[in-house]
Scaffold this active site. Sequence first.
Site, short mmCIF file in Angstrom:
data_model
loop_
_atom_site.label_atom_id
_atom_site.label_comp_id
_atom_site.label_asym_id
_atom_site.label_seq_id
_atom_site.Cartn_x
_atom_site.Cartn_y
_atom_site.Cartn_z
N ALA A 37 0.68 -1.16 0.25
CA ALA A 37 0.07 -0.25 -0.01
C ALA A 37 1.46 0.88 0.08
O ALA A 37 0.67 2.36 -0.68
CB ALA A 37 -0.90 0.26 1.18
N TYR A 38 1.85 0.91 0.99
CA TYR A 38 2.76 2.33 0.86
C TYR A 38 3.48 2.90 -0.34
O TYR A 38 3.18 3.81 -1.59
CB TYR A 38 3.98 2.27 2.11
CG TYR A 38 5.19 3.34 2.18
CD1 TYR A 38 4.84 4.69 2.12
CD2 TYR A 38 6.10 2.80 2.28
CE1 TYR A 38 5.39 5.19 2.93
CE2 TYR A 38 7.14 3.62 2.20
CZ TYR A 38 7.01 4.87 2.41
OH TYR A 38 7.97 5.97 2.85
N ALA A 39 4.09 1.92 -1.01
CA ALA A 39 5.14 1.77 -1.85
C ALA A 39 3.88 2.36 -3.09
O ALA A 39 3.97 3.32 -3.83
CB ALA A 39 5.88 0.35 -2.70
N THR A 66 0.83 3.75 -3.29
CA THR A 66 1.40 5.71 -2.59
C THR A 66 2.12 6.15 -4.01
O THR A 66 1.71 7.55 -4.30
CB THR A 66 0.77 5.85 -1.25
OG1 THR A 66 1.81 5.88 -0.52
CG2 THR A 66 -0.36 5.77 -0.86
#
Length: 249
Positions: free
Chosen positions: A156-158, A160
């Site tokens: 999820a972080y990557a 974004t």
Amino acid sequence: MTSHPHTDQRVAIVTGGSRGIGREVARRLAADGLAVVVGYAGNDKAAEESVRTIEEAGGTAFAARADVAEEAEVAALFDRAESTYGGIDVVVHAAGRMPLSPLVDLDLADLDAVCRTNIRGTFVVDQQAARRLRPGGAIVNFSTSVLGLSFPGYGAYAATKGAVEALTLILARELRGREVTVNAVAPGPTATDLFLDGKDEETVARLAAQPPLERLGTPDDIARVVSFLAGPDGRWVNGQVLRANGGIV
Ligand SMILES: NC(=O)c1ccc[n+]([C@@H]2O[C@H](COP(=O)([O-])OP(=O)(O)OC[C@H]3O[C@@H](n4cnc5c(N)ncnc54)[C@H](OP(=O)(O)O)[C@@H]3O)[C@@H](O)[C@H]2O)c1
């Protein structure tokens, strides 16, 4: 009428300036001679400490609370920067969050929250920057070296930060003729709350051993890169993602 006592001084807004990388960037840009607005989400004490550190070293700064995803709050922060210092030259958008979870277990509410801060927040902050920066200005966004490393749990972080990189490169081209550069810095593992929280010693040691330089990055390592991109020596670097990570692959 508002007076602008620092009309010759360049002015920087640093989102996420209360803690971690953003705090060190704020300190460094103030040491470089810029007046600095320390943006933060809610940690009043940390923001005040960041400002105090700058002032004790002879710099100029104030703290301003604004959720980067809230257009009205961010616009008000930019208004305050302009009315206090007379204009804005540099926007470093370091605010961000990093929930970790394998995709199979990912709580979609966490996905929405990280998209809101990291993607919408970058659109909101960069939109205000694109509208207001003076010629000679610089926008510096934050991506992550995890985009190249593909660590499990960082989906999820990557994702974004992939959006942040895409917007960075496109905005650099949209600002043709404005004399404003737009770049992103993509740190590797860097010793801040965001990286350290929730990791045991063994995990931290394993990640610290990965780059050929065999240590974690420090906020100072990253602030030096931002100082270069925001200052006179970095003017010919535009539309780039600079991976500052000790050579981790
Ligand atoms: N540390 C790493 O290893 C690493 C690696 C690659 C990329 N990065 C990127 O570098 C940037 C800085 O990370 P960091 O490690 O310094 O993080 P950090 O230590 O967790 O600090 C986060 C900062 O962002 C602010 N913030 C969070 N959500 C916000 C929101 N919705 N609105 C406004 N401000 C908000 C926080 O304000 P409060 O103090 O008020 O909470 C704080 O100042 C992030 O974009 C991160 O993704 C970090």
